[in-house]
Design a protein around this motif. Sequence first.
Motif, PDB file in Angstrom:
ATOM      1  N   UNK A  10      41.613  48.296  37.460  1.00 16.44           N
ATOM      2  CA  UNK A  10      41.404  47.460  36.277  1.00 16.44           C
ATOM      3  C   UNK A  10      41.605  48.270  34.995  1.00 16.44           C
ATOM      4  N   UNK A  11      41.090  49.490  34.986  1.00 12.79           N
ATOM      5  CA  UNK A  11      41.217  50.334  33.795  1.00 12.79           C
ATOM      6  C   UNK A  11      42.665  50.764  33.571  1.00 12.79           C
ATOM      7  N   UNK A  12      43.378  51.045  34.656  1.00 13.74           N
ATOM      8  CA  UNK A  12      44.775  51.451  34.527  1.00 13.74           C
ATOM      9  C   UNK A  12      45.623  50.303  33.982  1.00 13.74           C
ATOM     10  N   UNK A  13      45.378  49.095  34.469  1.00  8.29           N
ATOM     11  CA  UNK A  13      46.111  47.936  33.949  1.00  8.29           C
ATOM     12  C   UNK A  13      45.846  47.750  32.462  1.00  8.29           C
ATOM     13  N   UNK A  14      44.597  47.931  32.062  1.00  9.02           N
ATOM     14  CA  UNK A  14      44.252  47.808  30.640  1.00  9.02           C
ATOM     15  C   UNK A  14      44.968  48.883  29.822  1.00  9.02           C
TER      16      UNK A  14
ATOM     17  N   UNK B 248      47.149  46.359  28.240  1.00 10.84           N
ATOM     18  CA  UNK B 248      46.077  45.733  27.475  1.00 10.84           C
ATOM     19  C   UNK B 248      46.516  45.323  26.084  1.00 10.84           C
ATOM     20  N   UNK B 249      47.470  46.067  25.517  1.00 13.29           N
ATOM     21  CA  UNK B 249      47.988  45.742  24.183  1.00 13.29           C
ATOM     22  C   UNK B 249      49.281  44.929  24.275  1.00 13.29           C
TER      23      UNK B 249
ATOM     24  N   UNK C  52      52.524  45.379  25.451  1.00 11.47           N
ATOM     25  CA  UNK C  52      53.743  45.936  24.852  1.00 11.47           C
ATOM     26  C   UNK C  52      54.965  45.094  25.219  1.00 11.47           C
ATOM     27  N   UNK C  53      55.712  44.651  24.216  1.00  6.04           N
ATOM     28  CA  UNK C  53      56.899  43.846  24.466  1.00  6.04           C
ATOM     29  C   UNK C  53      56.626  42.543  25.180  1.00  6.04           C
ATOM     30  N   UNK C  54      55.376  42.095  25.171  1.00  3.05           N
ATOM     31  CA  UNK C  54      55.012  40.866  25.866  1.00  3.05           C
ATOM     32  C   UNK C  54      54.607  41.064  27.311  1.00  3.05           C
ATOM     33  N   UNK C  55      54.626  42.302  27.818  1.00  2.00           N
ATOM     34  CA  UNK C  55      54.182  42.585  29.182  1.00  2.00           C
ATOM     35  C   UNK C  55      52.660  42.479  29.234  1.00  2.00           C
ATOM     36  N   UNK C  56      52.159  41.662  30.158  1.00  2.00           N
ATOM     37  CA  UNK C  56      50.741  41.296  30.083  1.00  2.00           C
ATOM     38  C   UNK C  56      49.937  41.585  31.338  1.00  2.00           C
ATOM     39  N   UNK C  57      50.592  41.791  32.477  1.00  2.00           N
ATOM     40  CA  UNK C  57      49.864  42.095  33.705  1.00  2.00           C
ATOM     41  C   UNK C  57      50.584  43.186  34.481  1.00  2.00           C
ATOM     42  N   UNK C  58      49.823  43.849  35.369  1.00  2.00           N
ATOM     43  CA  UNK C  58      50.372  44.931  36.188  1.00  2.00           C
ATOM     44  C   UNK C  58      50.038  44.684  37.652  1.00  2.00           C
ATOM     45  N   UNK C  59      50.983  45.028  38.511  1.00  2.00           N
ATOM     46  CA  UNK C  59      50.827  44.863  39.957  1.00  2.00           C
ATOM     47  C   UNK C  59      51.106  46.226  40.569  1.00  2.00           C
ATOM     48  N   UNK C  60      50.092  46.845  41.177  1.00  2.00           N
ATOM     49  CA  UNK C  60      50.197  48.237  41.602  1.00  2.00           C
ATOM     50  C   UNK C  60      50.587  48.371  43.068  1.00  2.00           C
TER      51      UNK C  60
ATOM     52  N   UNK D 193      55.287  45.653  35.932  1.00  2.00           N
ATOM     53  CA  UNK D 193      54.701  45.086  34.720  1.00  2.00           C
ATOM     54  C   UNK D 193      55.429  43.781  34.437  1.00  2.00           C
ATOM     55  N   UNK D 194      54.693  42.708  34.182  1.00  2.00           N
ATOM     56  CA  UNK D 194      55.305  41.400  34.025  1.00  2.00           C
ATOM     57  C   UNK D 194      54.862  40.722  32.740  1.00  2.00           C
ATOM     58  N   UNK D 195      55.758  39.940  32.201  1.00  2.00           N
ATOM     59  CA  UNK D 195      55.479  39.265  30.935  1.00  2.00           C
ATOM     60  C   UNK D 195      54.456  38.159  31.107  1.00  2.00           C
ATOM     61  N   UNK D 196      53.870  37.767  29.993  1.00  2.00           N
ATOM     62  CA  UNK D 196      52.859  36.720  30.023  1.00  2.00           C
ATOM     63  C   UNK D 196      53.384  35.402  30.546  1.00  2.00           C
ATOM     64  N   UNK D 197      54.644  35.072  30.242  1.00  2.00           N
ATOM     65  CA  UNK D 197      55.156  33.770  30.698  1.00  2.00           C
ATOM     66  C   UNK D 197      55.351  33.735  32.204  1.00  2.00           C
TER      67      UNK D 197
END
Length: 464
Positions: free
Chosen positions: A91-95, A99-100, A102-110, A298-302
Motif C-alpha cells: 500500500x505504501x509503495x503504491x502511494x 499517490x500524486x 503522475x501523468x494520470x497514472x492512478x493505480x499500481x499492480x505489483x 501503473x495504470x491510468x485512472x480511466x
Amino acid sequence: MNAEAPTATPVAPPRRSRVLHRSSRATPPVAVGGHGVWLVEEGGREVIDASGGAAVSCLGHQHPRIVAAIKRQADRLCYAHTGFFSNEPAEALAEELVGHEPGGLAQAYFVSGGSEAVEAAIKLARQYFLEIGQEKRVRFIARRQSYHGNTLGALSAGGNAWRRAPYAPLLSPAFSHVSPAFSYREQSAEEDEAGYVARLAAELEAEFQRLGPDTVAAFIAEPVVGATAGCVPAPAGYFQAVRAVCDRHGALLILDEVMSGMGRTGTRHAWEQEGIAPDIQAIAKGLGGGYQAIGAVLLSGRIAEAVEKGSGAFQHGHTYLAHPLAAAAALEVQRVIREDRLLENVVAMGERLESRLLERFGNHAHVGDIRGRGLFRAIELVQDRATKAPFDPSRQLHARIKREAFARGLACYPGGGTADGRSGDHVLLAPPYIVSAAEIDLIVERLGEAVDAALDATLASLPR
C-alpha cells in the motif's frame, strides 16, 4: 631395493553445477559479496558493476538501508496471499509511485519482474476494451528491434529477432511490428529530424489502417530502447506523434520502462522527457534495485475506473503479487533515491559518462555511435564508420568485448543483432545511481582497453 613409489592421491574432478546456467558450456564464477558499485567473486577478486547487471542494481550492492528494511519486514510478515489480504508495504509503495497521479497514472499492480509486468499490461489493455464494450480490439502494434520480455505474450510484442526465433510457432499473431525510432540506423540522409518523425508516424497510421483502426487495442514501445539496440532514444517529437495516432483511433499507449524507467534516464519516468504520458506503464529493474524480485504495472485512472464499474476485477494473477518483502525493499529503494537526491547524480554522472565516452571513442575507427540518456549509455561498434557497416555476426565481437572487459574487472552489457536483429554489436552501460566520478572514469578506461583488445583479435582474424 628401491623404495616403493608413493601412491598418488586421486584428484576429484570439478564438481558439476546442478544449476541450468545461461550457458551450458561454461559455469560462471560465483559472486559471494558486494559493496557499492563493486561485486566480489569467490576468491576475493572485485569487479566493477558497470551495467548494474541488466540495468537493475540502481543503488549498488548491500545498501544498508535496503538490507535493514528487508530484515524489518521479515520480522513482521513475509507472505500473505492477495486473494485474502493486502499488506502495508504494498500500500505504501503504491502511494509512493502513484499517490500524486503522475501523468494520470492512478493505480499500481505489483508482480515479480519485467516480463510479468508487460504480460499483465497487455492483458489489462484487452480487458479494458472488453469492459467498455469494444470487443473487436484484439490487435497490438509494437516495433522491430525492441524487447519486452520472455513470456510468450511479451515475446510476441517484442521485436528481438534472435529471442523470438526458437518460439516463433508459439507466438501470437495478434502482434505486428513497425519500424523502430532509430535515427542512427533508420533516418535517411535526405531527412531532417522532423521529416523522419513524420515518416514514422505515417507508417504507424498505415498499420492502423491495414489492421482496421477499431481492432487495435494498443501501441507498445520502450521510450529508450534497451538491450536489443543499445540505449536508443527516440527523435524529438516522436512520442507526441505516436500518442496523437493512438488518440485519433481510440487505442491505448503502453510504455515499457522496465529498463529505462525509475530514474535510469535522469527522471523517475523516461516519458517525462517526451511531453506525453502513457495509459499503461510497465516498470521493474530500478523499482527494487535487485534487492527483491519485483515489477509493476501503473495504470491510468480511466482504466481503473472502467474495471471498477465493469466486471470489478482484473482477470489475471500470480502467486507472488504484491509480495510484502519485495514491496518493502522497493519502497526503501525509492525513498533512498528521493531523499538522497540521487536523480541529480544520475544527471551529473550521466553527463560525465557521455563526455568520457566521447573522449575515448568519439574518433575511434570502429565506434559508429555513442548514445543514451542519464546513466543509460551505449556505444555501437561498426566495421566501417563511413558506411555504418557492422562486423560479420559470426565474429561475435560483442561477446569478445564482454570477455575482455570481465578479465579486466569490468562487468558491462554487450549485445548483438543491434543493426537488424542479426548483425551489429553494441555495449550498454548502466552503472548504479550512486556511482562516483572516479568510478565513471575507471569504467571508461577499462572498457576502452577491452574494446581495443577485442577489436585487435577480431581484425586479425579477418581475411586480407
